[in-house]
Scaffold this active site. Structure first.
Site, PDB file in Angstrom:
ATOM      1  N   SER A   9      -0.405   4.144  -8.195  1.00 33.66           N
ATOM      2  CA  SER A   9      -0.820   4.540  -6.841  1.00 33.66           C
ATOM      3  C   SER A   9       0.155   5.582  -6.308  1.00 33.66           C
ATOM      4  O   SER A   9       1.355   5.338  -6.222  1.00 33.66           O
ATOM      5  CB  SER A   9      -0.818   3.328  -5.911  1.00 33.66           C
ATOM      6  OG  SER A   9      -0.901   3.794  -4.574  1.00 33.66           O
ATOM      7  N   HIS A  34      -4.518   6.420  -8.804  1.00 30.28           N
ATOM      8  CA  HIS A  34      -5.040   5.638  -7.678  1.00 30.28           C
ATOM      9  C   HIS A  34      -4.590   6.273  -6.361  1.00 30.28           C
ATOM     10  O   HIS A  34      -3.394   6.483  -6.137  1.00 30.28           O
ATOM     11  CB  HIS A  34      -4.522   4.199  -7.790  1.00 30.28           C
ATOM     12  CG  HIS A  34      -5.130   3.245  -6.807  1.00 30.28           C
ATOM     13  ND1 HIS A  34      -6.378   2.679  -6.986  1.00 30.28           N
ATOM     14  CD2 HIS A  34      -4.670   2.759  -5.628  1.00 30.28           C
ATOM     15  CE1 HIS A  34      -6.643   1.868  -5.963  1.00 30.28           C
ATOM     16  NE2 HIS A  34      -5.620   1.908  -5.117  1.00 30.28           N
ATOM     17  N   ASP A  36      -4.665   5.993  -2.289  1.00 30.04           N
ATOM     18  CA  ASP A  36      -4.884   5.060  -1.183  1.00 30.04           C
ATOM     19  C   ASP A  36      -5.089   5.793   0.131  1.00 30.04           C
ATOM     20  O   ASP A  36      -4.147   6.335   0.707  1.00 30.04           O
ATOM     21  CB  ASP A  36      -3.682   4.114  -1.068  1.00 30.04           C
ATOM     22  CG  ASP A  36      -3.679   3.060  -2.158  1.00 30.04           C
ATOM     23  OD1 ASP A  36      -4.722   2.390  -2.318  1.00 30.04           O
ATOM     24  OD2 ASP A  36      -2.658   2.920  -2.851  1.00 30.04           O
ATOM     25  N   MET A  38      -5.872   5.593   4.006  1.00 24.25           N
ATOM     26  CA  MET A  38      -5.799   4.631   5.125  1.00 24.25           C
ATOM     27  C   MET A  38      -5.974   5.358   6.444  1.00 24.25           C
ATOM     28  O   MET A  38      -5.424   6.450   6.635  1.00 24.25           O
ATOM     29  CB  MET A  38      -4.443   3.934   5.125  1.00 24.25           C
ATOM     30  CG  MET A  38      -4.102   3.253   3.811  1.00 24.25           C
ATOM     31  SD  MET A  38      -2.567   2.312   3.951  1.00 24.25           S
ATOM     32  CE  MET A  38      -2.281   1.911   2.216  1.00 24.25           C
ATOM     33  N   HIS A  67      -9.404   4.850  -3.235  1.00 23.68           N
ATOM     34  CA  HIS A  67      -9.563   3.555  -2.561  1.00 23.68           C
ATOM     35  C   HIS A  67      -9.556   3.795  -1.054  1.00 23.68           C
ATOM     36  O   HIS A  67      -8.515   4.118  -0.477  1.00 23.68           O
ATOM     37  CB  HIS A  67      -8.392   2.645  -2.997  1.00 23.68           C
ATOM     38  CG  HIS A  67      -8.309   1.344  -2.268  1.00 23.68           C
ATOM     39  ND1 HIS A  67      -7.172   0.555  -2.289  1.00 23.68           N
ATOM     40  CD2 HIS A  67      -9.205   0.676  -1.500  1.00 23.68           C
ATOM     41  CE1 HIS A  67      -7.374  -0.534  -1.563  1.00 23.68           C
ATOM     42  NE2 HIS A  67      -8.599  -0.482  -1.066  1.00 23.68           N
ATOM     43  N   MET A  69      -9.520   2.681   2.612  1.00 18.46           N
ATOM     44  CA  MET A  69      -9.236   1.605   3.560  1.00 18.46           C
ATOM     45  C   MET A  69      -9.505   2.183   4.936  1.00 18.46           C
ATOM     46  O   MET A  69      -8.584   2.479   5.706  1.00 18.46           O
ATOM     47  CB  MET A  69      -7.783   1.135   3.396  1.00 18.46           C
ATOM     48  CG  MET A  69      -7.568   0.303   2.145  1.00 18.46           C
ATOM     49  SD  MET A  69      -5.846   0.283   1.586  1.00 18.46           S
ATOM     50  CE  MET A  69      -5.830   1.779   0.615  1.00 18.46           C
ATOM     51  N   MET A 138      -8.019  -7.194  -4.316  1.00 21.10           N
ATOM     52  CA  MET A 138      -6.692  -6.956  -3.755  1.00 21.10           C
ATOM     53  C   MET A 138      -5.798  -8.146  -4.112  1.00 21.10           C
ATOM     54  O   MET A 138      -6.188  -9.301  -3.943  1.00 21.10           O
ATOM     55  CB  MET A 138      -6.752  -6.820  -2.226  1.00 21.10           C
ATOM     56  CG  MET A 138      -7.472  -5.594  -1.687  1.00 21.10           C
ATOM     57  SD  MET A 138      -6.869  -3.988  -2.283  1.00 21.10           S
ATOM     58  CE  MET A 138      -5.130  -4.043  -1.868  1.00 21.10           C
ATOM     59  N   ASP A 176      -5.407  -4.673  -7.469  1.00 22.66           N
ATOM     60  CA  ASP A 176      -4.628  -3.719  -6.675  1.00 22.66           C
ATOM     61  C   ASP A 176      -3.644  -4.451  -5.765  1.00 22.66           C
ATOM     62  O   ASP A 176      -4.049  -5.145  -4.832  1.00 22.66           O
ATOM     63  CB  ASP A 176      -5.596  -2.868  -5.825  1.00 22.66           C
ATOM     64  CG  ASP A 176      -4.880  -1.785  -5.051  1.00 22.66           C
ATOM     65  OD1 ASP A 176      -3.680  -1.570  -5.280  1.00 22.66           O
ATOM     66  OD2 ASP A 176      -5.543  -1.139  -4.212  1.00 22.66           O
ATOM     67  N   GLY A 177      -2.350  -4.286  -6.055  1.00 28.20           N
ATOM     68  CA  GLY A 177      -1.314  -4.844  -5.194  1.00 28.20           C
ATOM     69  C   GLY A 177      -0.506  -5.932  -5.866  1.00 28.20           C
ATOM     70  O   GLY A 177      -1.059  -6.920  -6.346  1.00 28.20           O
TER      71      GLY A 177
HETATM   72  C1  DX5 Z   1      -2.202  -1.466  -0.737  1.00 33.09           C
HETATM   73  C2  DX5 Z   1      -2.754  -0.369  -1.629  1.00 33.09           C
HETATM   74  C3  DX5 Z   1      -2.226  -0.481  -3.014  1.00 33.09           C
HETATM   75  C4  DX5 Z   1      -0.758  -0.347  -3.101  1.00 33.09           C
HETATM   76  C5  DX5 Z   1      -0.249  -0.944  -4.363  1.00 33.09           C
HETATM   77  O1  DX5 Z   1      -2.674  -1.263   0.538  1.00 33.09           O
HETATM   78  O2  DX5 Z   1      -4.143  -0.407  -1.680  1.00 33.09           O
HETATM   79  O3  DX5 Z   1      -2.866   0.438  -3.873  1.00 33.09           O
HETATM   80  O4  DX5 Z   1      -0.325   0.969  -3.040  1.00 33.09           O
HETATM   81  O5  DX5 Z   1       1.129  -0.920  -4.314  1.00 33.09           O
HETATM   82  P1  DX5 Z   1       2.042  -1.817  -5.242  1.00 33.09           P
HETATM   83  O6  DX5 Z   1       1.604  -1.542  -6.645  1.00 33.09           O
HETATM   84  O7  DX5 Z   1       3.409  -1.309  -4.944  1.00 33.09           O
HETATM   85  O8  DX5 Z   1       1.825  -3.228  -4.838  1.00 33.09           O
HETATM   86 ZN    ZN Z   2      -5.212   0.737  -3.376  1.00 32.74          ZN
END
Ligand code: DX5
Ligand code: ZN
Length: 216
Positions: A9, A34, A36, A38, A67, A69, A138, A176-177
């Protein structure tokens, strides 16, 4: 031993040099990038939007796994496809019309998917198993990188992996996470086919070696 694809990510990458970051991710041997997105409303954090996807697209041949959010993803999915996304996934509870939103992505020739938070049940995806190319579970509550994996998600992985098998469709199961070099093998055994790894990649001293360990 089962293998998985690894998707670092870029949330944990260098925001001042994202082009270089994604070409490095490819050099380190990752399978997907990946991204993210937001909006500060669906999650309490703001990252980047379509311009970032468009800007990094020329810097790697790897698929961009976007992804979302964000609330009302239906308003933006087509623009993320036009910006160069290879996968667009979103949280169904954020959309007034999840199925219509999936179809918008598919009609652009882009792979589509739904994301399930640790406390949400799968009824939100069950109706769309015929359409999705990917389901994302998640392992943490979305918003920030570097959080610890929530162990109860193991059960969700097992159940969903079985349900995917029953469809006979080739649906990717992404986690993810909270993925680390230490817990990656367990997830592969449980049926995860794509491991998102933000801090586990970018904080590792030897990034290529870390990716190799997680892939299995
Ligand atoms: C969380 C994101 C993830 C996050 C993962 O909101 O959707 O993609 O970046 O981070 P790590 O791998 O550090 O948990
Ligand atoms: Zn993500």
């Amino acid at each position: 031993m089962k293998q998985a694809m690894v998707a670092p990510s870029i949330l944990s990458g260098d925001f001042a040099a994202m082009g270089e970051t994604v070409s490095n991710v490819e050099k380190w041997g990752a399978d997907l990038v990946h991204c993210d997105v937001m909006d500060g409303r669906f999650v309490p954090n703001i990252t980047f939007g379509m311009p970032m996807i468009k800007a990094i697209r020329p810097y790697t041949k790897l698929p961009l796994d976007v992804h979302l959010m964000i609330v009302e993803p239906e308003l933006y999915v087509e623009r993320f496809c036009d910006a160069g996304a290879s996968f667009v996934t979103f949280h169904p509870e954020a959309s007034k019309d999840p199925r219509g939103t999936l179809l918008k992505i598919k009609n652009k020739g882009v792979k589509c998917g739904l994301v399930i938070n640790p406390d949400k049940d799968f009824s939100l995806v069950r109706d769309h198993m015929d359409l999705v190319d990917m389901i994302v579970l998640m392992g943490v509550f979305p918003g920030f990188g570097g959080q610890s994996y929530i162990e109860s998600v193991d059960e969700n992985i097992k159940t969903l992996s079985e349900e995917i098998k029953k469809t006979g469709r080739n649906i990717l199961l992404e986690l993810d996470g909270g993925v680390t070099q230490q817990n990656a093998a367990k997830f592969r055994d449980l049926g995860v086919t794509v491991l998102v790894a933000g801090s586990a990649t970018f904080k590792a001293e030897d990034k290529a070696a870390a990716i190799k360990v997680m892939r299995g």
